[in-house]
Design a protein around this motif. Structure first.
Motif, short mmCIF file in Angstrom:
data_model
loop_
_atom_site.label_atom_id
_atom_site.label_comp_id
_atom_site.label_asym_id
_atom_site.label_seq_id
_atom_site.Cartn_x
_atom_site.Cartn_y
_atom_site.Cartn_z
N LEU A 84 2.73 -1.84 9.33
CA LEU A 84 3.86 -1.01 8.92
C LEU A 84 5.04 -1.20 9.87
O LEU A 84 6.19 -1.25 9.46
CB LEU A 84 3.46 0.47 8.89
N GLY A 85 4.72 -1.30 11.17
CA GLY A 85 5.77 -1.50 12.16
C GLY A 85 6.51 -2.81 11.98
O GLY A 85 7.68 -2.94 12.36
N LEU A 86 5.82 -3.80 11.37
CA LEU A 86 6.44 -5.10 11.09
C LEU A 86 6.97 -5.17 9.65
O LEU A 86 7.35 -6.25 9.19
CB LEU A 86 5.44 -6.22 11.34
N HIS A 87 6.95 -4.04 8.93
CA HIS A 87 7.52 -3.92 7.59
C HIS A 87 6.74 -4.69 6.53
O HIS A 87 7.28 -4.98 5.46
CB HIS A 87 8.99 -4.34 7.57
N ASP A 88 5.48 -5.03 6.83
CA ASP A 88 4.63 -5.66 5.83
C ASP A 88 3.80 -4.56 5.18
O ASP A 88 2.59 -4.42 5.41
CB ASP A 88 3.73 -6.72 6.49
N ASP A 89 4.47 -3.79 4.31
CA ASP A 89 3.87 -2.54 3.85
C ASP A 89 2.66 -2.75 2.95
O ASP A 89 1.67 -2.02 3.06
CB ASP A 89 4.92 -1.71 3.12
N ARG A 90 2.73 -3.71 2.06
CA ARG A 90 1.62 -3.87 1.13
C ARG A 90 0.34 -4.30 1.86
O ARG A 90 -0.74 -3.79 1.60
CB ARG A 90 2.01 -4.84 0.02
N ALA A 91 0.48 -5.22 2.80
CA ALA A 91 -0.68 -5.60 3.61
C ALA A 91 -1.13 -4.44 4.48
O ALA A 91 -2.34 -4.25 4.71
CB ALA A 91 -0.33 -6.82 4.47
N ALA A 92 -0.18 -3.64 4.95
CA ALA A 92 -0.51 -2.50 5.80
C ALA A 92 -1.39 -1.51 5.07
O ALA A 92 -2.43 -1.07 5.58
CB ALA A 92 0.77 -1.83 6.28
N PHE A 93 -1.01 -1.15 3.85
CA PHE A 93 -1.78 -0.14 3.13
C PHE A 93 -3.12 -0.69 2.67
O PHE A 93 -4.11 0.05 2.60
CB PHE A 93 -0.97 0.42 1.97
N ALA A 94 -3.18 -1.98 2.39
CA ALA A 94 -4.47 -2.57 2.06
C ALA A 94 -5.42 -2.47 3.24
O ALA A 94 -6.60 -2.14 3.08
CB ALA A 94 -4.28 -4.03 1.64
N SER A 95 -4.90 -2.73 4.45
CA SER A 95 -5.74 -2.65 5.64
C SER A 95 -6.15 -1.21 5.94
O SER A 95 -7.32 -0.93 6.24
CB SER A 95 -4.99 -3.25 6.84
N MET A 96 -5.19 -0.28 5.86
CA MET A 96 -5.51 1.13 6.11
C MET A 96 -6.51 1.66 5.10
O MET A 96 -7.48 2.34 5.46
CB MET A 96 -4.22 1.96 6.09
N ASP A 97 -6.28 1.37 3.82
CA ASP A 97 -7.19 1.86 2.79
C ASP A 97 -8.60 1.32 3.00
O ASP A 97 -9.58 2.04 2.83
CB ASP A 97 -6.68 1.47 1.41
N HIS A 98 -8.70 0.05 3.39
CA HIS A 98 -10.03 -0.54 3.62
C HIS A 98 -10.76 0.20 4.72
O HIS A 98 -11.94 0.54 4.59
CB HIS A 98 -9.85 -2.02 3.97
#
Length: 422
Positions: A84-98
């Motif tokens: 999220l800090g690097l603005h890669d939001d879609r990858a961020a939420f995929a990682s958090m959700d996992h």
């Protein structure tokens, strides 16, 4: 893992708890020197890097940790926050959700951490972790699953895109965060909203919406979706950037006219009262006040007092029988548009932490909120005002469970402003 490495990790955890991240990092690097393949130490270093906003380094270290041990849910969550800090939001939420889906108990823990951060005004930490509510929330409705991607970033090019904003929790939450809808529309999106039936008439008064739908309605095509309570994260809201301009909700003109006629000419200052919330809410016993505690306030006949409750508990009905001058409108409040129209005719709203307080704030009406000592995260700590609602004043419990003192201070404030209660 050697005893020496374990001691270094323990010392690092103590330093981290005191927010001494440089010292914690040094200790963990010493621990890593004992074994450069220790997944937990690499995770700890990645955590320290993200806490210091060194996001690229955090991702590098967390990827190393997960390559050794992909079963650590905390590493997946921290990696998501760093992304999220690097603005890669879609990858961020995929990682958090996992990570959150790997450990439901952890999801609850992360959600609790978000409450503490948000209450302290640390929105940078709080909003990302607040996403855990979508998995852990005990609340009201199951997690929504949509066939379209989720929108997460306000810098996206939204020209020609249709976005569905949808409620996932209570009425007060929806009222508080629907303020972001015009901001989404201003980015070029066509905005749809799905919400509680009692709020739809208010939503239809908002020019930003191209379509208004009740929960479980059949929805038209949309390109993206976003829960209302995720919009502060999408817009990277901090204490300085809260969109606090009010009013952002208005009552329908015909209903305002109806209430003007019902109430007649104003002879004395008008006050609206709400003292209890939904009994299904888990912490209702903390926020609701027995009406008997408010009897000294009800006895102030120099004010024209109006009940804003929809449901009145039997024991409170008995109290109202002793106060016949207080006007009861429960039989005329069919939805929040009716309540908003009634509020438009009042000079001041006095309410516990419930949807009526949010509605009054969203309408730009003066509102005094009586809140418990261990208040909800949105009221922050140590403040008697709210950055979310400029017209709101907070009356906090000074002693847990003591509503008598809160009511006494409200009465004193009314007495000081006799004739102009706001």
């Amino acid at each position: 893992m050697s005893a020496y490495t374990e001691e270094l990790i323990t010392l690092a955890a103590d330093e981290c708890a005191q927010c001494r991240f440089d010292a914690a990092t040094q200790l963990l690097r010493l621990a890593l020197g004992q074994s450069d393949r220790d997944a937990f130490v690499l995770y700890g270093l990645g955590h320290m890097a993200y806490r210091q906003e060194n996001y690229a380094e955090a991702i590098r270290l967390l990827d190393q940790s997960l390559a050794i041990d992909p079963t650590n849910p905390k590493a997946h969550i921290d990696r998501g926050i760093a992304l999220l800090g690097l603005h890669d939001d879609r990858a961020a939420f995929a990682s958090m959700d996992h990570g959150l889906e790997m450990d439901e108990a952890l999801a609850y823990a992360v959600m609790t951490e978000s409450f503490h951060a948000l209450r302290a005004g640390d929105f940078h930490t709080g909003w990302p972790k607040f996403e855990a509510r979508l998995i852990a929330s005990p609340g009201i409705r199951p997690r929504r699953v949509f066939p379209r991607p989720r929108w997460n970033r306000f810098t996206d090019d939204l020209a020609g895109q249709t976005i569905l904003l949808h409620s996932e929790q209570g009425h007060g939450d929806a009222i508080q965060f629907v303020r972001y809808a015009p901001m989404v529309a201003a980015l070029g999106a066509r905005v749809l909203v799905e919400g509680h039936p009692g709020l739809l008439a208010l939503y239809r008064e908002m020019s930003c919406f191209s379509g208004v739908f009740a929960l479980n309605d059949r929805l038209p095509h949309f390109d993206m979706h976003c829960p209302l309570l995720s919009l502060p994260l999408a817009f990277r809201t901090d204490l300085r950037s809260i969109p606090a301009a009010t009013p952002y909700l208005t009552a329908p003109a015909d209903r305002i006219a109806w209430w003007e006629k019902r109430l007649g000419a104003r002879k004395t200052p008008r006050i609206g009262l709400t003292w209890s919330g939904n009994t299904a809410y888990a912490a209702d016993q903390d926020r609701s006040i027995p009406l008997s505690v408010l009897e000294p306030l009800l006895a102030m006949t120099q004010f024209d007092q109006h009940i804003l409750q929809i449901d009145i508990r039997p024991e409170d009905r008995l109290v109202l029988l002793r106060q016949p001058h207080v006007r009861d409108h429960t039989d005329r409040l069919f939805d929040f548009a009716d309540t908003a129209a009634l509020l438009s005719q009042l000079d001041l709203v006095i309410s516990v932490d419930t949807s009526v307080a949010h509605l009054a704030g969203a309408l730009g009406k003066p509102v005094w909120a009586m809140i418990p000592s261990d208040s909800d995260w949105r009221w922050l700590t140590g403040r008697d005002d709210s950055p979310w609602y400029p017209t709101m004043r907070l009356f906090r419990q000074q002693t847990p469970g003591d509503w008598h003192d809160v009511v006494r201070r409200v009465i004193e404030a009314l007495s000081r402003n006799a004739g102009e209660p706001a």
